[in-house]
Design a protein around this motif. Structure first.
Motif, PDB file in Angstrom:
ATOM      1  N   UNK B 102       0.868  -1.177   0.000  1.00 52.34           N
ATOM      2  CA  UNK B 102       0.000   0.000   0.000  1.00 52.34           C
ATOM      3  C   UNK B 102       0.908   1.231   0.000  1.00 52.34           C
ATOM      4  N   UNK B 103       0.521   2.228  -0.762  1.00 55.72           N
ATOM      5  CA  UNK B 103       1.315   3.460  -0.829  1.00 55.72           C
ATOM      6  C   UNK B 103       0.406   4.650  -0.521  1.00 55.72           C
ATOM      7  N   UNK B 104       0.896   5.545   0.335  1.00 58.15           N
ATOM      8  CA  UNK B 104       0.108   6.741   0.633  1.00 58.15           C
ATOM      9  C   UNK B 104       0.880   7.978   0.214  1.00 58.15           C
ATOM     10  N   UNK B 105       0.257   8.798  -0.592  1.00 62.69           N
ATOM     11  CA  UNK B 105       0.812  10.109  -0.915  1.00 62.69           C
ATOM     12  C   UNK B 105       0.336  11.099   0.147  1.00 62.69           C
ATOM     13  N   UNK B 106       1.283  11.745   0.812  1.00 60.18           N
ATOM     14  CA  UNK B 106       0.918  12.834   1.719  1.00 60.18           C
ATOM     15  C   UNK B 106       1.954  13.916   1.501  1.00 60.18           C
ATOM     16  N   UNK B 107       2.022  14.343   0.254  1.00 59.38           N
ATOM     17  CA  UNK B 107       3.106  15.253  -0.138  1.00 59.38           C
ATOM     18  C   UNK B 107       2.784  16.706   0.175  1.00 59.38           C
ATOM     19  N   UNK B 108       1.576  16.962   0.681  1.00 59.07           N
ATOM     20  CA  UNK B 108       1.256  18.304   1.135  1.00 59.07           C
ATOM     21  C   UNK B 108       1.247  19.329   0.036  1.00 59.07           C
ATOM     22  N   UNK B 109       1.702  20.515   0.356  1.00 59.93           N
ATOM     23  CA  UNK B 109       1.693  21.548  -0.664  1.00 59.93           C
ATOM     24  C   UNK B 109       2.945  22.401  -0.545  1.00 59.93           C
ATOM     25  N   UNK B 110       3.160  23.178  -1.569  1.00 60.69           N
ATOM     26  CA  UNK B 110       4.291  24.100  -1.582  1.00 60.69           C
ATOM     27  C   UNK B 110       3.761  25.519  -1.512  1.00 60.69           C
ATOM     28  N   UNK B 111       4.552  26.413  -0.972  1.00 55.42           N
ATOM     29  CA  UNK B 111       4.110  27.801  -0.995  1.00 55.42           C
ATOM     30  C   UNK B 111       4.045  28.286  -2.438  1.00 55.42           C
ATOM     31  N   UNK B 112       3.072  29.126  -2.682  1.00 50.13           N
ATOM     32  CA  UNK B 112       2.946  29.690  -4.021  1.00 50.13           C
ATOM     33  C   UNK B 112       3.809  30.941  -4.102  1.00 50.13           C
ATOM     34  N   UNK B 113       4.763  30.963  -5.015  1.00 50.22           N
ATOM     35  CA  UNK B 113       5.647  32.122  -5.154  1.00 50.22           C
ATOM     36  C   UNK B 113       5.194  32.921  -6.375  1.00 50.22           C
ATOM     37  N   UNK B 114       5.044  34.226  -6.194  1.00 49.38           N
ATOM     38  CA  UNK B 114       4.628  35.072  -7.314  1.00 49.38           C
ATOM     39  C   UNK B 114       5.634  34.957  -8.453  1.00 49.38           C
ATOM     40  N   UNK B 115       5.174  34.654  -9.653  1.00 54.06           N
ATOM     41  CA  UNK B 115       6.116  34.515 -10.766  1.00 54.06           C
ATOM     42  C   UNK B 115       6.473  35.881 -11.352  1.00 54.06           C
ATOM     43  N   UNK B 116       7.105  36.709 -10.546  1.00 56.19           N
ATOM     44  CA  UNK B 116       7.428  38.053 -11.038  1.00 56.19           C
ATOM     45  C   UNK B 116       8.930  38.216 -11.155  1.00 56.19           C
ATOM     46  N   UNK B 117       9.310  39.219 -11.879  1.00 58.50           N
ATOM     47  CA  UNK B 117      10.708  39.524 -12.099  1.00 58.50           C
ATOM     48  C   UNK B 117      11.407  39.760 -10.752  1.00 58.50           C
ATOM     49  N   UNK B 118      12.475  39.050 -10.481  1.00 58.73           N
ATOM     50  CA  UNK B 118      13.243  39.269  -9.258  1.00 58.73           C
ATOM     51  C   UNK B 118      12.872  38.334  -8.128  1.00 58.73           C
ATOM     52  N   UNK B 119      11.896  37.461  -8.349  1.00 58.59           N
ATOM     53  CA  UNK B 119      11.446  36.569  -7.282  1.00 58.59           C
ATOM     54  C   UNK B 119      12.515  35.549  -6.898  1.00 58.59           C
ATOM     55  N   UNK B 120      13.540  35.421  -7.724  1.00 59.19           N
ATOM     56  CA  UNK B 120      14.590  34.444  -7.418  1.00 59.19           C
ATOM     57  C   UNK B 120      15.758  35.071  -6.681  1.00 59.19           C
ATOM     58  N   UNK B 121      15.651  36.345  -6.323  1.00 63.10           N
ATOM     59  CA  UNK B 121      16.774  37.007  -5.661  1.00 63.10           C
ATOM     60  C   UNK B 121      16.957  36.511  -4.223  1.00 63.10           C
ATOM     61  N   UNK B 122      18.171  36.737  -3.746  1.00 62.80           N
ATOM     62  CA  UNK B 122      18.461  36.408  -2.356  1.00 62.80           C
ATOM     63  C   UNK B 122      17.598  37.294  -1.453  1.00 62.80           C
ATOM     64  N   UNK B 123      17.046  36.709  -0.400  1.00 59.83           N
ATOM     65  CA  UNK B 123      16.218  37.505   0.505  1.00 59.83           C
ATOM     66  C   UNK B 123      14.739  37.417   0.191  1.00 59.83           C
ATOM     67  N   UNK B 124      14.366  36.580  -0.793  1.00 55.77           N
ATOM     68  CA  UNK B 124      12.948  36.345  -1.068  1.00 55.77           C
ATOM     69  C   UNK B 124      12.634  34.930  -0.593  1.00 55.77           C
ATOM     70  N   UNK B 125      11.753  34.802   0.367  1.00 59.08           N
ATOM     71  CA  UNK B 125      11.462  33.477   0.903  1.00 59.08           C
ATOM     72  C   UNK B 125       9.964  33.290   1.096  1.00 59.08           C
ATOM     73  N   UNK B 126       9.613  32.063   1.462  1.00 61.88           N
ATOM     74  CA  UNK B 126       8.218  31.770   1.798  1.00 61.88           C
ATOM     75  C   UNK B 126       8.142  31.605   3.312  1.00 61.88           C
ATOM     76  N   UNK B 127       6.975  31.238   3.821  1.00 63.39           N
ATOM     77  CA  UNK B 127       6.851  30.934   5.245  1.00 63.39           C
ATOM     78  C   UNK B 127       6.112  29.614   5.339  1.00 63.39           C
ATOM     79  N   UNK B 128       6.902  28.547   5.282  1.00 62.70           N
ATOM     80  CA  UNK B 128       6.280  27.238   5.194  1.00 62.70           C
ATOM     81  C   UNK B 128       6.952  26.223   6.111  1.00 62.70           C
TER      82      UNK B 128
END
Lengths: 105, 807
Positions: B102-128
């Motif tokens: 038997x296999x159970x998926x309980x992979x939960x969810x990921x924070x949604x990050x705004x797909x905007x310019x600069x979202x990959x910079x250092x100092x941009x994080x989620x709270x998860x």
């Protein structure tokens, strides 16, 4: 009108009880004299900056006195009111000379 | 043994495993994969870690020992990268290959990050997760300005945490009001105001379009062209189900992994629970539905007849939470529509807002802000679809006053009503567990029933219920309240130490108990002084400097620094001689006012301190103790000698009581009354102790109060003789003296202990009653009339009353 500072003799040290405030009247000026230890005396104006409570009647804890009216906490050594309340009480230089307490007013 | 593999080491997955083990501990050999390098922790409480109230260890729900004890293999920090549903195998990033039945998926969810310019910079994080918390804490050490994108629950919790880390916080929200998924506009406005007072800054109706900065973020640009500076950006705009792995494995996926009522996915022997699941079109992000899913799945895969188990039917959505110290509850459809009507309470003084939305005479939604005590009842009404057409609409939201007794809402709850929404624990589950497993603390209840294990919002209710169920056995130890800021010790502990170590000096108590503030303060010192005198009446050395001025100089200080003098008049009876003396003294010392007090005495107001001893001497009357935490007055009615209705000699009884107990030091003032009949002209029902005369008997009422918290006295006992009245007062008052906290009035004390308990001790237990009376007699033997004492003592007069006049 006398503006110059002068030293006033407030009487022998035995007249003051350790950790019990004593009111000293110099003319119209009401002072609160605190004897914190055998030879440690401080004088501040006998009037809380909040509602003029007589500080001589307050409870003394360490170097602080709690005003008897609304429990404001005031530093006896520098007259500062403890946070969160604000204000300051005038202080007067106090010294012992030949077993007598002198206050400079 | 069959092999069970769980993908995801979070709250939903592990709860499912717990439910499985609870049913069939031996059925499966369990392997768990989790990407985070931790055991299962309580994600809901991450904000506490961020706010510095808890450490990571504190929020761990299942420690490594738990896995070991149940023989569970945990691969933490190792992710499953591939699932082969045909051969029933999973593969991990570290190269593990594990077969499953038997296999159970309980992979939960990921924070949604705004797909905007600069979202990959250092100092941009989620709270998860814990890592995000750690990043925020370390950032706060070298940077000052934080911006949180998202004014929902998560964003506000992050913002509160960042404030605690001493950062300046801007909260950016795209909508015009906060938490629009849980609150309506008035409640959201109240929340916003509260949070602004706490120091948050809000930018409402702003859409972030770009994040600027070199490597590290430096500012945010909004659609309207404005911008703000920021060193740290927390994106808290939402979550999206983590379904990549499921998709790749070929499971049917829409917004999330599609499951049936048994949490079964499109592949055989593959199940899913939690935030990664889509059930009947719904994707849930709250813990309660996820736990329900876990229960259904566990029942299904452990049952011999899985087809006959109950399926999952979806959950009524509601949230009960604390946002920065504010209680918030929301459920169902809480937005007004054309076919709905609402009942509202909006108290701007207390910061309370309540709204109940009704359609077709049924409660369909509610928002509660500031006071959520109505929530269990409202939820019950919603779930049972109760018809409210016959109900008085006002009674749906009873006010505090109408509720009356100050009784906890748990008492009135039905056994089937839910206490812990997160874990689906109802009142009956808890009371059963408390009784059958002999639980005595909130912590134990949580361990056994899971109530309070997730968001913790129901803990006050659990505590009330525990107290209600256990009665006097309730152990308040884990709700310990220190005496004051100078120490961690409670009133009870200090009193016990005074007794045990035989301490007789205030200073000694503070030393021995290692007071943090060595000199104490105006709260603790008078309390210690009281306890010393009460415990060791014959040996205690009273500390004048630990007494409030009124008790030090035996007069009441007034707002202008003068004092008032109230001479003792036993039972409120005086005579022309006394009145003449009072009049003369009032004239001689320029008394500003002579006033009859509420306790039937005369009060001489506006006396200078230095005049007090002289006045007392001329009055020649004892102190009325109107200034003390002590027995004050006994108010009486005229009684049988004059009154047409009086059935007892209330005046003589009052005088006898007052003479016996005058000046006894008590935790707070004690006022008494004696009435000669139930017409109660002496207001006996609102006295700490009220005596009411009947034909041939006296009733004794206790715990009355006419002050701030108006309270009617309750009948303690009925006795026949005057001597019995005095004895009962002795026993009762001594028990109050010994078990109340300093400054606790009898009305509060008796509510804390319960009338039945007090009755059992002072009325029914004759042995204890006799001991209490004996200790009271010892105390009474030490009584000294204070005014007389001061008149005789020149030193006291000089030290405490004289003012030095110099020129």
């Amino acid at each position: 009108m006398e503006k110059t500072a002068r030293k006033v003799d407030a009487g022998p040290v035995e007249d003051f009880t350790v950790k019990i405030g004593k009111e000293v009247l110099i003319g119209d000026l009401k002072l609160a004299v605190f004897r914190l230890a055998e030879d440690e005396f401080h004088t501040i104006k006998n009037e809380c900056p909040h509602k003029k409570g007589p500080l001589t009647e307050g409870m003394i804890s360490g170097e602080h006195v709690f005003c008897p009216l609304h429990n404001w906490k005031i530093d006896i050594t520098d007259g500062q009111v403890e946070e969160p309340d604000e204000g300051c009480v005038q202080t007067f230089k106090t010294e012992i000379i030949d077993n007598n307490v002198y206050i400079t007013v | 043994m069959k092999k069970l593999v769980l993908i995801g080491n979070g709250m939903a997955g592990i709860r499912t495993i717990e439910e499985i083990i609870k049913r069939e501990p031996e059925q499966y050999e369990i392997t768990i994969f989790g990407s985070e390098p931790y055991p299962n922790y309580n994600r809901i409480l991450l904000s506490l870690v961020l706010q510095g109230d808890s450490k990571v260890d504190d929020i761990v729900l299942n420690d490594y020992d738990w896995y070991k004890n149940y023989g569970i293999v945990l691969h933490s920090g190792d992710e499953v990268t591939k699932v082969d549903t045909e051969n029933q195998l999973v593969y991990s990033s570290e190269g593990k290959e594990v077969p499953y039945d038997k296999l159970i998926f309980a992979t939960g969810s990921n924070p949604f990050m705004l797909p905007i310019d600069g979202a990959d910079k250092e100092g941009v994080i989620a709270f998860r997760d814990i890592k995000d918390c750690e990043t925020m804490i370390s950032t706060s050490k070298s940077y000052k300005k934080a911006a949180v994108i998202g004014g929902g629950l998560l964003g506000l919790e992050a913002a509160r945490g960042l404030l605690n880390l001493d950062m300046e916080v801007d909260v950016i929200h795209i909508q015009d009001y906060l938490m629009e998924r849980q609150l309506d506009e008035p409640a959201a406005d109240m929340l916003k105001k509260e949070l602004e007072d706490q120091g948050m800054n809000f930018l409402m109706g702003k859409e972030t379009v770009k994040i600027r900065g070199k490597n590290r973020v430096s500012s945010l640009l909004f659609k309207d062209g404005s911008s703000i500076k920021a060193d740290l950006i927390v994106m808290a705009i939402g979550i999206k189900p983590n379904i990549a792995l499921a998709k790749e494995a070929g499971l049917e996926v829409e917004r999330a992994i599609v499951v049936d009522d048994y949490m079964q996915t499109s592949a055989p022997n593959v199940y899913a629970v939690g935030e990664c699941v889509q059930h009947r079109g719904m994707v849930y992000g709250l813990v309660a539905p996820l736990y329900e899913q876990g229960k259904v799945l566990a029942e299904h895969i452990t049952s011999q007849t899985p087809e006959q188990t109950a399926g999952y039917e979806g959950t009524l959505l509601y949230t009960q939470l604390k946002v920065s110290g504010v209680d918030v509850f929301s459920a169902g459809e809480f937005v007004d529509k054309e076919d709905t009507k609402a009942i509202r309470v909006h108290d701007e003084f207390e910061g309370i807002y309540k709204k109940v939305v009704v359609r077709d005479n049924k409660v369909i939604g509610s928002v509660l802000f500031g006071d959520t005590s109505d929530s269990p009842r409202l939820l019950d009404m919603m779930k049972s679809e109760q018809d409210i057409s016959e109900m008085n609409k006002v009674s749906i939201l009873p006010s505090e006053q109408e509720r009356g007794t100050g009784e906890s809402p748990v008492v009135a709850m039905a056994e089937s009503e839910t206490i812990c929404g997160c874990n689906g624990v109802c009142k009956g589950d808890i009371t059963d567990a408390v009784k059958t497993k002999e639980l005595s603390s909130v912590q134990e209840v949580t361990q056994v029933t899971n109530a309070g294990r997730s968001c913790g919002g129901c803990k006050p209710l659990v505590s009330d219920l525990l107290e209600h169920t256990l009665g006097e056995e309730f152990n308040k130890a884990d709700q310990k309240q220190p005496m004051c800021g100078c120490t961690d010790h409670t009133h009870e502990e200090v009193q016990a130490e005074i007794k045990e170590k035989h301490l007789t000096l205030v200073r000694e108590v503070m030393n021995v108990l290692e007071w943090e503030n060595k000199e104490g303060c105006s709260s603790c010192r008078p309390a210690i002084n009281y306890y010393i005198n009460m415990v060791h009446p014959l040996e205690a050395e009273d500390d004048a400097n630990s007494r409030f001025i009124n008790e030090r100089v035996h007069a009441n200080i007034q707002n202008d620094g003068t004092f008032s003098v109230v001479p003792r008049m036993y039972g409120g009876v005086t005579n022309p001689d006394e009145l003449r003396k009072i009049a003369n003294v009032a004239d001689k010392y320029n008394v500003k006012m002579v006033k009859v007090t509420g306790g039937q005495r005369l009060d001489l107001l506006g006396v200078n301190k230095e005049d007090l001893p002289g006045m007392w001497e001329e009055l020649g009357m004892p102190s009325g103790h109107a200034y003390g935490k002590a027995v004050r007055t006994v108010k009486t009615c005229v009684g049988q000698d004059f009154c047409r209705f009086g059935t007892q000699d209330s005046i003589q009884m009052g005088i006898d009581i007052e003479k016996k107990f005058q000046g006894v030091q008590t935790p707070h003032k004690v006022k008494m009354g004696v009435s000669a009949c139930p017409r109660n002209c002496a207001e006996s029902m609102i006295k700490d102790i009220g005596i009411v005369g009947l034909q041939g008997a006296w009733e004794m009422y206790v715990g009355g109060n006419g002050g701030i918290d108006l309270r009617q006295g309750e009948l303690l006992c009925t006795v026949e003789t005057d001597q019995e009245v005095l004895d009962m007062i002795s026993a009762y008052m001594q028990y109050y003296r010994e078990s109340a906290r300093y400054l606790e009035r009898t009305s509060h004390w008796i509510e804390r202990l319960g009338l039945e308990h007090v009755k059992a001790v002072v009325v029914d237990d004759k042995k204890r009653q006799a001991e209490l009376i004996e200790r009271m007699e010892t105390t009474l033997s030490t009584f000294n009339e204070p005014w007389e004492q001061i008149i005789q003592d020149g030193k006291i007069k000089q030290d405490y009353y004289e003012v030095k006049v110099t020129s």
